[in-house]
Write an enzyme that holds these catalytic residues in place. Structure first.
Site, PDB file in Angstrom:
ATOM      1  N   ASP A   1      80.244 -22.581  -8.455  1.00  0.00           N
ATOM      2  CA  ASP A   1      80.749 -23.404  -9.569  1.00  0.00           C
ATOM      3  C   ASP A   1      80.813 -24.887  -9.260  1.00  0.00           C
ATOM      4  O   ASP A   1      81.123 -25.694 -10.138  1.00  0.00           O
ATOM      5  CB  ASP A   1      82.152 -22.910  -9.949  1.00  0.00           C
ATOM      6  CG  ASP A   1      82.093 -21.525 -10.565  1.00  0.00           C
ATOM      7  OD1 ASP A   1      82.782 -20.614 -10.084  1.00  0.00           O
ATOM      8  OD2 ASP A   1      81.303 -21.354 -11.522  1.00  0.00           O
TER       9      ASP A   1
ATOM     10  N   HIS B   1      88.067 -18.061 -11.449  1.00  0.00           N
ATOM     11  CA  HIS B   1      86.815 -17.272 -11.479  1.00  0.00           C
ATOM     12  C   HIS B   1      85.748 -18.063 -12.234  1.00  0.00           C
ATOM     13  O   HIS B   1      85.446 -19.187 -11.852  1.00  0.00           O
ATOM     14  CB  HIS B   1      87.123 -15.904 -12.107  1.00  0.00           C
ATOM     15  CG  HIS B   1      86.063 -14.862 -11.962  1.00  0.00           C
ATOM     16  ND1 HIS B   1      84.966 -14.965 -11.160  1.00  0.00           N
ATOM     17  CD2 HIS B   1      85.964 -13.640 -12.547  1.00  0.00           C
ATOM     18  CE1 HIS B   1      84.232 -13.862 -11.252  1.00  0.00           C
ATOM     19  NE2 HIS B   1      84.799 -13.055 -12.092  1.00  0.00           N
TER      20      HIS B   1
ATOM     21  N   HIS C   1      85.985 -19.161  -1.411  1.00  0.00           N
ATOM     22  CA  HIS C   1      85.495 -17.891  -1.968  1.00  0.00           C
ATOM     23  C   HIS C   1      86.125 -16.738  -1.191  1.00  0.00           C
ATOM     24  O   HIS C   1      86.333 -16.835   0.007  1.00  0.00           O
ATOM     25  CB  HIS C   1      83.959 -17.812  -1.840  1.00  0.00           C
ATOM     26  CG  HIS C   1      83.352 -16.821  -2.771  1.00  0.00           C
ATOM     27  ND1 HIS C   1      83.296 -15.483  -2.475  1.00  0.00           N
ATOM     28  CD2 HIS C   1      82.816 -16.972  -3.998  1.00  0.00           C
ATOM     29  CE1 HIS C   1      82.715 -14.850  -3.479  1.00  0.00           C
ATOM     30  NE2 HIS C   1      82.425 -15.718  -4.422  1.00  0.00           N
TER      31      HIS C   1
HETATM   32  C1  SDX Z   1      83.651 -17.342  -8.642  1.00  0.00           C
HETATM   33  O1  SDX Z   1      84.387 -13.094  -6.316  1.00  0.00           O
HETATM   34  C2  SDX Z   1      83.274 -13.583  -6.686  1.00  0.00           C
HETATM   35  O2  SDX Z   1      82.191 -13.191  -6.297  1.00  0.00           O
HETATM   36  C3  SDX Z   1      83.405 -14.674  -7.736  1.00  0.00           C
HETATM   37  C4  SDX Z   1      82.112 -15.445  -8.073  1.00  0.00           C
HETATM   38  C5  SDX Z   1      81.121 -14.581  -8.805  1.00  0.00           C
HETATM   39  O3  SDX Z   1      79.929 -14.890  -8.747  1.00  0.00           O
HETATM   40  O4  SDX Z   1      81.567 -13.649  -9.517  1.00  0.00           O
HETATM   41  O5  SDX Z   1      81.511 -15.921  -6.875  1.00  0.00           O
HETATM   42  C6  SDX Z   1      82.400 -16.633  -8.985  1.00  0.00           C
HETATM   43  O6  SDX Z   1      84.680 -17.020  -9.175  1.00  0.00           O
HETATM   44  C7  SDX Z   1      83.616 -18.402  -7.574  1.00  0.00           C
HETATM   45  C8  SDX Z   1      85.033 -18.967  -7.233  1.00  0.00           C
HETATM   46  C9  SDX Z   1      85.358 -20.037  -8.278  1.00  0.00           C
HETATM   47  N1  SDX Z   1      86.790 -20.468  -8.112  1.00  0.00           N
HETATM   48  C10 SDX Z   1      87.097 -21.684  -7.671  1.00  0.00           C
HETATM   49  O7  SDX Z   1      86.271 -22.504  -7.258  1.00  0.00           O
HETATM   50  C11 SDX Z   1      88.586 -22.008  -7.731  1.00  0.00           C
HETATM   51  C12 SDX Z   1      89.021 -22.659  -6.422  1.00  0.00           C
HETATM   52  N2  SDX Z   1      88.910 -21.649  -5.350  1.00  0.00           N
HETATM   53  C13 SDX Z   1      90.047 -20.873  -5.072  1.00  0.00           C
HETATM   54  O8  SDX Z   1      91.122 -20.806  -5.911  1.00  0.00           O
HETATM   55  C14 SDX Z   1      89.856 -19.751  -4.073  1.00  0.00           C
HETATM   56  O9  SDX Z   1      89.070 -20.226  -3.054  1.00  0.00           O
HETATM   57  C15 SDX Z   1      89.295 -18.440  -4.599  1.00  0.00           C
HETATM   58  C16 SDX Z   1      90.071 -17.957  -5.763  1.00  0.00           C
HETATM   59  C17 SDX Z   1      87.866 -18.600  -4.973  1.00  0.00           C
HETATM   60  C18 SDX Z   1      89.402 -17.433  -3.469  1.00  0.00           C
HETATM   61  O10 SDX Z   1      90.722 -17.263  -3.219  1.00  0.00           O
HETATM   62  P1  SDX Z   1      91.261 -16.290  -2.053  1.00  0.00           P
HETATM   63  O11 SDX Z   1      90.157 -15.612  -1.345  1.00  0.00           O
HETATM   64  O12 SDX Z   1      92.346 -15.456  -2.615  1.00  0.00           O
HETATM   65  O13 SDX Z   1      91.813 -17.312  -1.023  1.00  0.00           O
HETATM   66  P2  SDX Z   1      93.315 -17.783  -0.996  1.00  0.00           P
HETATM   67  O14 SDX Z   1      93.734 -18.207  -2.375  1.00  0.00           O
HETATM   68  O15 SDX Z   1      94.116 -16.746  -0.297  1.00  0.00           O
HETATM   69  O16 SDX Z   1      93.205 -19.101  -0.077  1.00  0.00           O
HETATM   70  C19 SDX Z   1      93.218 -19.010   1.339  1.00  0.00           C
HETATM   71  C20 SDX Z   1      93.712 -20.368   1.793  1.00  0.00           C
HETATM   72  C21 SDX Z   1      95.021 -20.794   1.117  1.00  0.00           C
HETATM   73  O17 SDX Z   1      95.644 -21.721   1.966  1.00  0.00           O
HETATM   74  P3  SDX Z   1      96.917 -21.210   2.894  1.00  0.00           P
HETATM   75  O18 SDX Z   1      97.855 -20.462   1.979  1.00  0.00           O
HETATM   76  O19 SDX Z   1      96.278 -20.315   3.930  1.00  0.00           O
HETATM   77  O20 SDX Z   1      97.498 -22.467   3.459  1.00  0.00           O
HETATM   78  O21 SDX Z   1      92.756 -21.372   1.398  1.00  0.00           O
HETATM   79  C22 SDX Z   1      93.366 -22.259   0.470  1.00  0.00           C
HETATM   80  C23 SDX Z   1      94.582 -21.560  -0.088  1.00  0.00           C
HETATM   81  O22 SDX Z   1      95.542 -22.502  -0.513  1.00  0.00           O
HETATM   82  N3  SDX Z   1      92.363 -22.491  -0.562  1.00  0.00           N
HETATM   83  C24 SDX Z   1      92.093 -23.674  -1.079  1.00  0.00           C
HETATM   84  C25 SDX Z   1      91.045 -23.459  -1.979  1.00  0.00           C
HETATM   85  N4  SDX Z   1      90.704 -22.156  -1.988  1.00  0.00           N
HETATM   86  C26 SDX Z   1      91.536 -21.566  -1.112  1.00  0.00           C
HETATM   87  N5  SDX Z   1      92.635 -24.891  -0.867  1.00  0.00           N
HETATM   88  C27 SDX Z   1      92.118 -25.913  -1.586  1.00  0.00           C
HETATM   89  N6  SDX Z   1      91.101 -25.786  -2.470  1.00  0.00           N
HETATM   90  C28 SDX Z   1      90.540 -24.575  -2.694  1.00  0.00           C
HETATM   91  N7  SDX Z   1      89.540 -24.443  -3.563  1.00  0.00           N
END
Ligand code: SDX
Length: 431
Positions: free
Chosen positions: A365, A269, A309
């Site tokens: 981010d 997050h 996201h």
């Molecule tokens: C913020 O919610 C909000 O609005 C938050 C925010 C706000 O203003 O409050 O926007 C701020 O928190 C932004 C997000 C910051 N986090 C990151 O950058 C961390 C990296 N991103 C992820 O961990 C992920 O994308 C999330 C947590 C942001 C979202 O996760 P989801 O929606 O639960 O997606 P998921 O984990 O189910 O992923 C779906 C697929 C998976 O692959 P498969 O299992 O289908 O093979 O996408 C892959 C994940 O492994 N994946 C990524 C990835 N993010 C998702 N693979 C590589 N790198 C990534 N960053």
């Protein structure tokens, strides 16, 4: 054919038919409770781990269209607010639903300016942390501690009292943040300077040394104000859901904000901006980018932090503004060389099937940390820089929750997967 806004369900366990009303693209989960196999049956529930497909509330504050990459605060587009507004004006907008008149804004700014001081005991509290304590840990604890300085804040049903606490929190977050940083680097605390604007005053409390008056670079102060606008709210994200959930017990707003800040601290997050910089430093040079991407795709390495996201399946509109803002800041600070690695990561990721298939784009981010670092903030201050502006969104959402007649204490149900009843076994008989 006349269409009806209803869902017809047949329960094949009983052959019974049900018709559920559809409103605003949703069905009420409680309507499912009537679907039973017999009178003993509790009735159907929805099962939605991590709330992937559940609307927890009705809200008029922030609108996001994840597919189109749209973000609006109270109907105003984020790019227009970033260009034309200020963080305090946006905070007022989030709270009150309308942009302030000139007089109302001046009054709000004056109130915030005159609530930036902290009780002197808070200095002793911050002094109690280890010399190298993470500033986000200090901020979470100190905001919570403020609830003990303002016991009247418990009267959350009194609007004037609520608004006073809201002004105090918006005003004191920069002071807590700056003092946490000064503690970490072993520098004396700098008191707020009422002659300065919101972000210039924060920069003064962060950076002033022996000079009698700190002169913040106006380009950097404005850049920080724009970043604060972009981070102010984001509908029902993890930390806002924590704010609403904890606030639903009718606890004071300081304790609820501490819970929200704790949720924001996580690397998935608001802690992602810190994780992005650590990732870029780990990659180190452009020629290492392909290997890093390969490790991300193999699942062996870390995630591509700053990418992806839950809602945006398109470019995060905030990331677009921040990427452009970075170059404006670099005009003053000098270019942060890590941006070349970030731009190359983005270029490859936006062409690579792994990321395209999963609709992974840069989020808020991905570029923000590059600006913070260029402005001289240490990496562990980055989540703190997210929390300062987000407190306005958390508080606007908190007030909306309190005013919502449909809301009550948040208490979800579960699917029980544990043991059935079993007799106690005395310790001498345990295997
Ligand atoms: C913020 O919610 C909000 O609005 C938050 C925010 C706000 O203003 O409050 O926007 C701020 O928190 C932004 C997000 C910051 N986090 C990151 O950058 C961390 C990296 N991103 C992820 O961990 C992920 O994308 C999330 C947590 C942001 C979202 O996760 P989801 O929606 O639960 O997606 P998921 O984990 O189910 O992923 C779906 C697929 C998976 O692959 P498969 O299992 O289908 O093979 O996408 C892959 C994940 O492994 N994946 C990524 C990835 N993010 C998702 N693979 C590589 N790198 C990534 N960053």
């Amino acid at each position: 054919m006349t269409t009806k806004n209803t869902l017809s369900i047949t329960d094949n366990r009983t052959g019974k038919a049900y018709e559920l009303p559809i409103t605003d693209g949703t069905i009420r989960a409680l309507d499912l409770r009537n679907i039973k196999v017999d009178e003993e049956d509790f009735g159907l529930m929805t099962y939605d781990p991590a709330f992937m497909n559940t609307a927890s509330c009705r809200s008029a504050i922030t609108f996001i269209d994840g597919d189109k990459g749209i973000l609006r605060y109270r109907g105003y587009d984020i790019a227009e607010l970033a260009e034309k507004s200020t963080h305090l004006e946006v905070s007022y907008l989030l709270m009150n639903g309308e942009l302030p008149t000139k007089e109302a804004l001046a009054k709000f700014e004056n109130e915030v300016t005159h609530h930036t001081f902290l009780h002197e005991n808070v200095k002793d509290f911050i002094d109690g942390f280890r010399y190298d304590a993470h500033p986000m840990g200090m901020l979470v604890a100190t905001v919570g501690a403020l609830s003990t300085f303002y016991p009247e804040a418990k009267d959350i049903r009194n609007r004037d009292n609520r608004r006073l606490q809201i002004v105090r929190l918006i005003a004191k977050m920069p002071t807590i943040a700056a003092w946490s940083y000064r503690h970490e680097v072993g520098l004396p605390y700098v008191y707020p300077d009422n002659d300065l604007g919101y972000t210039a005053n924060f920069l003064s409390m962060m950076k002033r040394m022996a000079e009698s008056k700190y002169q913040a670079n106006p380009v950097l102060a404005r850049a920080l104000d724009v970043l604060f606008i972009l981070h102010a709210d984001h509908e029902q994200n993890c930390s806002t859901s924590a704010m609403r959930g904890v606030g639903s017990s009718e606890v004071d707003p300081y304790s609820a904000v501490a819970a929200a800040a704790a949720a924001l601290y996580g690397p998935l997050h608001g802690g992602a901006n810190e994780a992005v910089l650590r990732m870029l430093n780990e990659i180190g040079s452009l020629d290492k980018v392909p290997d890093f991407i390969a490790r991300v795709k193999s699942g062996e390495g870390s995630r591509l932090m700053g990418f992806g996201h839950r809602v945006y399946k398109n470019y995060d509109p905030r990331a677009k503004v921040i990427k452009k803002l970075a170059y404006d800041v670099f005009e003053v600070t000098g270019k942060n060389p890590l941006i070349d690695i970030a731009v190359e990561l983005e270029r490859i990721a936006l062409e690579d099937e792994y990321f395209v298939k999963r609709k992974l784009y840069p989020n808020v981010d991905f570029y923000s940390g590059l600006i913070y670092q260029a402005m001289g903030f240490p990496v562990d201050m980055f989540p703190v820089l997210f929390a300062i502006p987000r407190v306005a969104g958390w508080l606007a959402q908190w007030e909306e929750m309190l005013a919502d007649k449909e809301q009550k204490i948040s208490r979800p149900r579960q699917i029980y997967t544990g043991h059935d009843v079993r007799p106690y076994v005395t310790i001498d008989k345990r295997g």
